[in-house]
Enzyme design. Structure first.
Site, PDB file in Angstrom:
ATOM      1  N   GLY A   1       5.600  56.109  40.317  1.00 40.74           N
ATOM      2  CA  GLY A   1       4.390  56.539  39.622  1.00 40.74           C
ATOM      3  C   GLY A   1       3.635  55.305  39.170  1.00 40.74           C
TER       4      GLY A   1
ATOM      5  N   ARG B   1       1.404  50.790  35.900  1.00 36.92           N
ATOM      6  CA  ARG B   1       0.432  49.916  35.231  1.00 36.92           C
ATOM      7  C   ARG B   1      -0.973  50.147  35.778  1.00 36.92           C
ATOM      8  NH1 ARG B   1       0.844  43.878  37.657  1.00 36.92           N
ATOM      9  NH2 ARG B   1       1.409  44.396  39.780  1.00 36.92           N
TER      10      ARG B   1
ATOM     11  N   LYS C   1      -5.976  48.434  37.305  1.00 32.55           N
ATOM     12  CA  LYS C   1      -4.593  47.992  37.515  1.00 32.55           C
ATOM     13  C   LYS C   1      -4.280  46.924  36.469  1.00 32.55           C
ATOM     14  CE  LYS C   1      -1.778  46.052  41.269  1.00 32.55           C
ATOM     15  NZ  LYS C   1      -1.741  45.850  42.713  1.00 32.55           N
TER      16      LYS C   1
ATOM     17  N   ASP D   1       5.751  46.314  31.268  1.00 30.69           N
ATOM     18  CA  ASP D   1       4.775  46.245  30.182  1.00 30.69           C
ATOM     19  C   ASP D   1       3.426  46.856  30.556  1.00 30.69           C
ATOM     20  OD1 ASP D   1       3.799  44.388  31.932  1.00 30.69           O
ATOM     21  OD2 ASP D   1       4.053  42.653  30.631  1.00 30.69           O
ATOM     22  N   GLY D   2       3.280  47.264  31.813  1.00 26.71           N
ATOM     23  CA  GLY D   2       2.040  47.914  32.240  1.00 26.71           C
ATOM     24  C   GLY D   2       0.879  46.956  32.421  1.00 26.71           C
TER      25      GLY D   2
ATOM     26  N   ARG E   1      -9.928  48.553  40.981  1.00 25.41           N
ATOM     27  CA  ARG E   1      -9.708  48.780  42.416  1.00 25.41           C
ATOM     28  C   ARG E   1     -10.453  50.018  42.876  1.00 25.41           C
ATOM     29  NH1 ARG E   1      -3.595  48.683  44.361  1.00 25.41           N
ATOM     30  NH2 ARG E   1      -3.359  50.748  43.484  1.00 25.41           N
TER      31      ARG E   1
ATOM     32  N   ARG F   1      -0.522  58.670  48.803  1.00 24.48           N
ATOM     33  CA  ARG F   1       0.405  57.819  49.558  1.00 24.48           C
ATOM     34  C   ARG F   1       1.446  58.676  50.259  1.00 24.48           C
ATOM     35  NH1 ARG F   1       0.809  53.392  45.544  1.00 24.48           N
ATOM     36  NH2 ARG F   1      -0.860  53.794  44.076  1.00 24.48           N
TER      37      ARG F   1
ATOM     38  N   ASP G   1       5.676  54.076  49.065  1.00 23.50           N
ATOM     39  CA  ASP G   1       4.682  54.298  48.014  1.00 23.50           C
ATOM     40  C   ASP G   1       3.481  53.370  48.195  1.00 23.50           C
ATOM     41  OD1 ASP G   1       7.031  52.620  47.270  1.00 23.50           O
ATOM     42  OD2 ASP G   1       5.677  51.914  45.724  1.00 23.50           O
ATOM     43  N   ASN G   2       3.619  52.389  49.077  1.00 25.62           N
ATOM     44  CA  ASN G   2       2.510  51.467  49.316  1.00 25.62           C
ATOM     45  C   ASN G   2       1.865  51.733  50.668  1.00 25.62           C
ATOM     46  OD1 ASN G   2       2.921  50.216  46.855  1.00 25.62           O
ATOM     47  ND2 ASN G   2       4.315  48.690  47.700  1.00 25.62           N
TER      48      ASN G   2
END
Ligand code: AMP
Ligand code: MG
Length: 418
Positions: A18, A21, A41, A53-54, A104, A111, A183-184
């Site tokens: 998920g 960040r 992002k 830490d996102g 972005r 995905r 996921d990418n």
């Protein structure tokens, strides 16, 4: 603002992920009716952040900015970068770094991992709803197909085609994605997630830059086959909707995914033909291609610059061009090219339009980042992005930026989640 859920096979292992960040701000419809996601992002923790830490820091976000814009200039489908914004915060990454957020833009963030999430957490109806949504958003030419089984089969076919085309265009420019987890991999066929990616200077098929990819799973040479592996994971997610009978579904899924290799080869060969000034490929041309690549690898030559030199017949004084095997190859290639009923200018211009004068070389990208991070000076980044925006222009300034720096790449390492 939403953080999206997805799963993914990371280095072959299935995981719940998920946006840890990233935050989707919303969608924008352009005047020509195209729909884009706008996402931040590095904007902070989300419910999927796990231990992270996102946040994001300036260097890697600038890297994504430069390389994704370079891909766009190269006419390779990609998410794009609208802005990198300093947050004013210091973020700890081994040392303190300036915090930054990348804005972005993507045709969508659906995905392979989004479908894997639907399968892991939902019912057949959820998979169907996600497939229908994706078809309407990206493949609306399939929207009106009444026979649903046919519709989903063609959906799978289109995704396979787009990935085969995408990955062949990466191979043709020497781009290494570096973290081809499911996921990418974007369903609409855009390059997404510029973490440990980098362009290869010296041609070496097993090049890996990513610090965590110790077995070379995502090396340059493995990208085409990993693409098919990921598509197999995608096809699996569609099994519940491809047919009512699971065996039949599997048969359909397999029959579509096996088409990948041929589609990939066709795209790659077409691309390589153009790079070498060949308008209509013939069966035996493949030997011209492979023999050249073997020579480039044998003499450790620069991939991009070799094609530029062939284009302008302005050969550097290097081991490859001075070798007798290359001179033999060149004669074969010349005979093949001159056999065509095309003028020298037509051939040269085909090559010019298919051999970039400039790629984002690692040492240049690092120079740009270093100036921005340590001096707060983004003039070099701007100049680099500008030169990369039209790589087929072949200007003198682009030439200056195209010098390889072999020693730099030898130990160059890139990082994920930085
Ligand atoms: P990536 O390698 O960029 O595809 O990231 C893999 C997963 O790790 C994704 O779910 C990311 O959202 C998450 N991630 C990466 N960096 C961070 C971070 N600094 N904080 C929280 N999650 C992260
Ligand atoms: Mg990712």
């Amino acid at each position: 603002m939403i953080a999206q859920a997805y799963c993914g096979h990371q280095f072959g292992y299935f995981t719940m992920l998920g946006d840890g960040r990233a935050m989707l701000l919303g969608e924008q419809i352009t005047p020509d009716n195209k729909r884009f996601d706008i996402q931040l992002k590095g904007s902070g923790r989300t419910i999927y952040s796990r231990g992270g830490d996102g946040k994001a820091v300036l260097g890697p976000m600038l890297r994504e900015y430069i390389i994704s814009e370079a891909m766009y200039g190269l006419k390779i489908p990609t998410t794009r970068s609208l802005a990198v914004t300093l947050t004013g915060e210091e973020v700890f990454r081994e040392v303190l770094q300036p915090g930054a957020v990348l804005t972005r833009v993507a045709s969508s963030h659906i995905r392979v991992g989004t479908f894997q999430f639907a399968v892991a957490n939902g019912e057949r109806e959820d998979i169907k709803a996600l497939a229908d949504y994706t078809i309407s958003r990206h493949f609306n030419e399939l929207d009106n197909i009444v026979d649903e089984k046919e519709k989903y089969k063609l959906f799978l076919r289109r995704v396979v085609e787009l990935q085969a085309e995408l990955i062949s265009s990466w191979q043709l420019v020497g781009f290494i994605h570096g973290v081809m987890n499911t996921d990418n991999m974007s369903i609409c066929g855009e390059t997404i997630d510029y973490g440990p990616c980098a362009f290869m200077d010296t041609y070496k098929k097993d090049t890996v830059f990513s610090s965590i990819d110790r077995d070379g799973r995502y090396s340059y040479k493995n990208q085409p086959s990993i693409g098919q592996w990921n598509l197999s994971r995608f096809a699996e997610t569609l099994v519940p909707i491809l047919d009512d009978d699971t065996d039949k579904s599997l048969e359909i899924a397999i029959s579509e995914v096996v088409k990948y290799q041929k589609i990939y080869d066709t795209f790659w060969r077409k691309g390589m033909s153009k790079k070498l000034g060949i308008f209509d490929e013939e069966k035996d041309d493949i030997f011209i291609f492979y023999d050249l690549l073997s020579l480039i690898e044998k003499y450790k030559a620069d991939y991009t610059n070799t094609f530029i030199d062939l284009n302008f017949e302005d050969f550097e004084d290097n081991e490859l061009f001075n070798s007798s095997d290359f001179l033999k190859w060149k004669e074969r290639w010349k005979n093949r090219v001159n056999k065509q009923s095309k003028s020298a200018d037509e051939i040269k211009s085909l090559m010019k339009n298919n051999n970039p004068a400039i790629i984002p070389r690692n040492h240049k990208v690092e120079e740009a980042i270093e100036m921005a991070v340590s001096k707060g000076d983004i003039s070099f980044t701007k100049r680099l992005v500008d030169l990369l925006s039209n790589p087929f222009e072949h200007t003198q300034e682009q030439k200056k930026f195209s010098k390889e720096h072999n020693k730099f790449d030898e130990n160059y390492k890139t990082y994920c989640g930085t």
